[in-house]
Write an enzyme that holds these catalytic residues in place. Structure first.
Site, PDB file in Angstrom:
ATOM      1  N   ASP A 166      35.829 -21.334  51.459  1.00 39.26           N
ATOM      2  CA  ASP A 166      36.025 -22.707  51.000  1.00 39.26           C
ATOM      3  C   ASP A 166      35.999 -23.616  52.225  1.00 39.26           C
ATOM      4  OD1 ASP A 166      38.516 -22.528  52.183  1.00 39.26           O
ATOM      5  OD2 ASP A 166      39.642 -22.468  50.303  1.00 39.26           O
ATOM      6  N   GLY A 177      25.808  -7.737  64.720  1.00 41.76           N
ATOM      7  CA  GLY A 177      25.365  -7.530  63.338  1.00 41.76           C
ATOM      8  C   GLY A 177      25.684  -6.174  62.759  1.00 41.76           C
ATOM      9  N   SER A 178      26.807  -5.558  63.184  1.00 44.69           N
ATOM     10  CA  SER A 178      27.102  -4.236  62.613  1.00 44.69           C
ATOM     11  C   SER A 178      27.498  -4.347  61.140  1.00 44.69           C
ATOM     12  CB  SER A 178      28.175  -3.508  63.424  1.00 44.69           C
ATOM     13  OG  SER A 178      29.452  -4.041  63.194  1.00 44.69           O
ATOM     14  N   HIS A 200      36.644 -11.112  57.641  1.00 44.43           N
ATOM     15  CA  HIS A 200      37.503 -11.495  58.764  1.00 44.43           C
ATOM     16  C   HIS A 200      38.363 -10.284  59.144  1.00 44.43           C
ATOM     17  CE1 HIS A 200      39.699 -14.149  61.393  1.00 44.43           C
ATOM     18  NE2 HIS A 200      40.816 -13.623  60.936  1.00 44.43           N
ATOM     19  N   ASN A 215      32.804 -14.227  53.323  1.00 41.75           N
ATOM     20  CA  ASN A 215      33.038 -14.011  54.750  1.00 41.75           C
ATOM     21  C   ASN A 215      33.872 -12.757  54.933  1.00 41.75           C
ATOM     22  OD1 ASN A 215      33.140 -14.625  57.576  1.00 41.75           O
ATOM     23  ND2 ASN A 215      35.235 -15.338  57.305  1.00 41.75           N
TER      24      ASN A 215
HETATM   25  C1  GAR Z   1      33.533  -8.585  62.862  1.00 43.97           C
HETATM   26  O1  GAR Z   1      34.693  -7.931  63.311  1.00 43.97           O
HETATM   27  C2  GAR Z   1      33.905  -9.698  61.904  1.00 43.97           C
HETATM   28  O2  GAR Z   1      34.981  -9.390  61.063  1.00 43.97           O
HETATM   29  C3  GAR Z   1      34.260 -10.797  62.867  1.00 43.97           C
HETATM   30  O3  GAR Z   1      33.288 -10.719  63.876  1.00 43.97           O
HETATM   31  C4  GAR Z   1      32.872  -9.351  64.003  1.00 43.97           C
HETATM   32  C5  GAR Z   1      31.368  -9.310  63.910  1.00 43.97           C
HETATM   33  O4  GAR Z   1      30.904  -8.034  64.185  1.00 43.97           O
HETATM   34  N1  GAR Z   1      34.271 -12.069  62.231  1.00 43.97           N
HETATM   35  C6  GAR Z   1      35.173 -13.016  62.477  1.00 43.97           C
HETATM   36  O5  GAR Z   1      36.040 -12.899  63.306  1.00 43.97           O
HETATM   37  C7  GAR Z   1      35.005 -14.267  61.635  1.00 43.97           C
HETATM   38  N2  GAR Z   1      36.175 -15.066  61.686  1.00 43.97           N
HETATM   39  P1  GAR Z   1      29.431  -7.612  63.793  1.00 43.97           P
HETATM   40  O6  GAR Z   1      28.496  -8.664  64.414  1.00 43.97           O
HETATM   41  O7  GAR Z   1      29.235  -6.285  64.414  1.00 43.97           O
HETATM   42  O8  GAR Z   1      29.327  -7.584  62.291  1.00 43.97           O
END
Ligand code: GAR
Length: 204
Positions: free
Chosen positions: A145, A16-17, A113, A111
């Protein structure tokens, strides 16, 4: 005319950063006009939930493992509605949304990515970029989407891929940009000062 505060619903599966960065941007007044209404996870022990509890935010868990997607998503959308959520932010939510979920919040789900879409959708985007030999990488905030990592792009940030990089160092450098990008993109959407023209997100 004063605009009603936009209520954000955060969906996460892990540490969850990105959620933390959004919460910090709101607390520090860099992201205005919105508040976090609820933090929802599909993983019971997701680290992001602890942080949400520490911040005194409402949390909910709907474990997705082994469940029918449509049924799981119906629970999540009901929870979002119950908390009066206007804008859904996927922040490391590692689960595809059902078409019904997407239709329930049209152009109201964001989202983030860790690649410059449309390059490297799906899992381990940073590793994909490195392996492919890309010289730049980055992150994308986009509307969700019904297709994977596909909706209208709100903003992107670019980082160089260094000769010395491994998947970890590249992911860290991208993550630092993600933390800026997400709050910035939410701010643009919350402001309402944009139009979507075809696939283009442009200032109104
Ligand atoms: C982040 O790098 C985000 O962009 C990625 O997961 C990580 C979550 O980090 N998301 C994806 O790859 C979605 N396709 P976080 O839990 O520290 O925010």
């Amino acid at each position: 005319m004063s605009r009603r505060t936009t209520r954000l619903g955060i969906l996460l599966s892990g540490r969850g950063s990105n959620f933390a960065a959004i919460a910090r941007a709101i607390a520090e007044g860099r992201l205005t006009g919105c508040e976090i209404a609820v933090v929802i996870s599909n993983v019971a022990d997701a680290g992001g939930l602890d942080l949400a509890r520490q911040l005194g935010l409402p949390t909910a868990v709907f474990v997705s493992k082994g469940r029918n997607r449509a049924e799981h998503d119906a629970d999540v959308t009901a929870c979002l509605r119950a908390h009066g959520v206007d804008l859904v932010c996927l922040a490391g939510y590692m689960r595809l949304l059902s078409p019904e979920f997407v239709a329930a919040f049209p152009e109201r789900i964001l989202n983030i990515h860790p690649s410059l879409l449309p390059a490297f959708p799906g899992l381990d985007a940073q590793g994909q970029a490195l392996e492919y030999g890309a010289k730049v990488a980055g992150c994308t905030v986009h509307f969700v989407d019904e297709h994977l990592d596909h909706g209208v792009i709100i903003l992107q940030k670019v980082v160089p891929v260094l000769d010395s990089d491994n998947a970890h160092t590249l992911a860290e450098r991208i993550l630092a940009e993600e933390h800026q990008a997400y709050a910035e993109a939410i701010g643009r959407v919350v402001s309402g000062r944009y139009r979507v023209v075809g696939r283009r997100f442009v200032a109104a």
